[in-house]
Design a protein around this motif. Sequence first.
Motif, PDB file in Angstrom:
ATOM      1  N   ALA A  68      -8.739 -77.632-125.799  1.00 42.86           N
ATOM      2  CA  ALA A  68      -7.279 -77.780-125.843  1.00 42.86           C
ATOM      3  C   ALA A  68      -6.668 -77.347-124.514  1.00 42.86           C
ATOM      4  N   GLY A  69      -7.170 -76.274-123.932  1.00 41.20           N
ATOM      5  CA  GLY A  69      -6.669 -75.810-122.636  1.00 41.20           C
ATOM      6  C   GLY A  69      -6.927 -76.805-121.531  1.00 41.20           C
ATOM      7  N   ILE A  70      -8.086 -77.438-121.560  1.00 37.47           N
ATOM      8  CA  ILE A  70      -8.406 -78.448-120.540  1.00 37.47           C
ATOM      9  C   ILE A  70      -7.474 -79.645-120.680  1.00 37.47           C
ATOM     10  N   VAL A  71      -7.257 -80.102-121.910  1.00 33.91           N
ATOM     11  CA  VAL A  71      -6.385 -81.264-122.129  1.00 33.91           C
ATOM     12  C   VAL A  71      -4.945 -80.938-121.748  1.00 33.91           C
ATOM     13  N   ILE A  72      -4.445 -79.809-122.201  1.00 32.50           N
ATOM     14  CA  ILE A  72      -3.061 -79.425-121.878  1.00 32.50           C
ATOM     15  C   ILE A  72      -2.899 -79.226-120.372  1.00 32.50           C
ATOM     16  N   GLY A  73      -3.871 -78.592-119.736  1.00 34.56           N
ATOM     17  CA  GLY A  73      -3.808 -78.406-118.289  1.00 34.56           C
ATOM     18  C   GLY A  73      -3.816 -79.712-117.530  1.00 34.56           C
ATOM     19  N   TYR A  74      -4.635 -80.655-117.988  1.00 38.00           N
ATOM     20  CA  TYR A  74      -4.690 -81.976-117.363  1.00 38.00           C
ATOM     21  C   TYR A  74      -3.368 -82.703-117.508  1.00 38.00           C
ATOM     22  N   VAL A  75      -2.756 -82.635-118.692  1.00 41.30           N
ATOM     23  CA  VAL A  75      -1.464 -83.282-118.927  1.00 41.30           C
ATOM     24  C   VAL A  75      -0.388 -82.658-118.051  1.00 41.30           C
ATOM     25  N   ILE A  76      -0.334 -81.341-117.986  1.00 39.08           N
ATOM     26  CA  ILE A  76       0.665 -80.659-117.168  1.00 39.08           C
ATOM     27  C   ILE A  76       0.464 -80.978-115.692  1.00 39.08           C
TER      28      ILE A  76
END
Length: 82
Positions: A68-76
């Motif tokens: 989840a952190g990787i996905v959210i970080g990528y989106v941001i």
Amino acid sequence: MVINLIHQATAGLAGMTVSSDSVQLFLWKSLFNGAVLAQNVSQTNVLTDMQKAFNNFIQTGQVWAMLAGIVIGYVIRNTTAS
């Protein structure tokens, strides 16, 4: 252990201003009387320890938090990149 030894070693230097002061020199030398310089090392199995750590990582759900952190970080990152 190492930090404690360094602290003991440098504690005597703070008050030592004149090297001929015999009391300070005696205290400096006596700091190492009780210091442990070696420890017993037990036999370790690196692959077993890695497997246990990975299983704990999966069982506690930390893998989902990482994904989840990787996905959210990528989106941001993509939304803030110019």
